[in-house]
Scaffold this active site. Structure first.
Site, PDB file in Angstrom:
ATOM      1  N   LYS A 204     -20.031  36.186  76.504  1.00 26.79           N
ATOM      2  CA  LYS A 204     -20.298  37.615  76.528  1.00 26.79           C
ATOM      3  C   LYS A 204     -20.230  38.189  77.945  1.00 26.79           C
ATOM      4  CE  LYS A 204     -22.816  38.231  72.200  1.00 26.79           C
ATOM      5  NZ  LYS A 204     -24.090  38.598  71.554  1.00 26.79           N
ATOM      6  N   ARG A 238     -25.247  30.333  68.504  1.00 24.87           N
ATOM      7  CA  ARG A 238     -24.033  30.909  67.892  1.00 24.87           C
ATOM      8  C   ARG A 238     -22.943  30.901  68.958  1.00 24.87           C
ATOM      9  NH1 ARG A 238     -21.400  35.828  67.529  1.00 24.87           N
ATOM     10  NH2 ARG A 238     -20.437  36.290  65.506  1.00 24.87           N
TER      11      ARG A 238
END
Length: 261
Positions: A204, A238
């Site tokens: 991210k 995740r």
């Protein structure tokens, strides 16, 4: 939890898995590397994501779920969606978990639907929607505010009869780079809810923007933050890169097994 995006708009691997052959190949890779859950998404939740219709999302989710289960029938699939009808279609196709980035905020039928389906529900913190969330980053205290939001949502979910709830603090969703790190630094405070915690920081912007780089260059930073998340009690990671995440988990478990009790 291995990420499998069947959208053309994902920030990292958009467009890579849009036909049956590529879906099967990627799913096989994730499972062979040790994924316990395949998180299947057809709607990109990156900042400024393109909005797609409910019918298109249902078609993609249903098809991909059926393809995966045809080739790997024992696979546990979670459906990454904020739409109740998509959740219903995914479970009908054979999925087992609903992963809702909005925690029920973007579809007022979601809690009722999940309660009726009687499946585990991943409840994430986010403000706004993928198109405008990065304009909604005002908090008094990010950790306290996220905890309060999750408390309210957990209570509402339980009022519908939902008991199998996993919480996700929502790294990257309606949060600045600094807020993401502050939240990670105090992640252990989420244990207040006595529920499993999912952490999704894979590649991210909180990683690659720190180094003025790209998602493709963010694996090392992902590994570091996954390790910190494990140390702070995260239960599910995740990730796009399952092999590396499993190595994090193995090393963390080995350290714990040799620690002085």
């Amino acid at each position: 939890m291995g990420i499998l995006n069947v959208t053309s708009d994902s920030f990292f691997d958009g467009g890579s898995y849009t036909n049956p052959q590529s879906i099967v190949k990627q799913c096989e890779k994730l499972l062979s590397e040790g994924a316990d859950i395949i998180d299947l998404g057809a709607y990109s939740s990156r900042p400024g994501a393109i909005d797609i219709s409910e019918s298109e999302e249902i078609a993609k989710i249903s098809s991909a779920t059926e393809i995966i289960l045809k080739h790997f029938p024992e696979t546990i699939i979670s459906i990454d969606t904020f739409r109740a009808k998509v959740a219903n279609a995914g479970i009908a196709a054979g999925a087992a978990i609903i992963n809702d980035i909005s925690g029920g905020d973007l579809d007022d039928k979601m809690f009722e639907t999940v309660a009726n389906l009687n499946v585990p529900y991943i409840l994430m913190h986010m403000k706004g929607n993928p198109q405008n969330m990065q304009t909604q980053t005002s908090y008094k205290n990010i950790t306290t505010d996220v905890n309060l939001h999750l408390s309210e949502k957990i209570a509402k979910a339980k009022s519908y009869g939902m008991n199998d709830i996993i919480i996700d603090p929502g790294f990257g969703f309606a949060k600045t780079l600094e807020q993401n790190y502050e939240l990670m630094n105090h992640l252990e405070m989420l244990h207040f809810h006595n529920l499993p915690i999912l952490v999704g920081i894979s590649r991210k912007s909180m990683i690659y923007k720190l180094f003025n780089s790209t998602p493709q260059e963010a694996l090392n930073g992902t590994t570091i933050l996954n390790t910190i998340a494990l140390q702070k009690g995260a239960h599910i990671l995740r990730v796009h890169d399952v092999k590396e995440a499993k190595e994090c988990i193995t090393i963390y478990q080995q350290l714990n097994s040799t620690a002085v009790k």
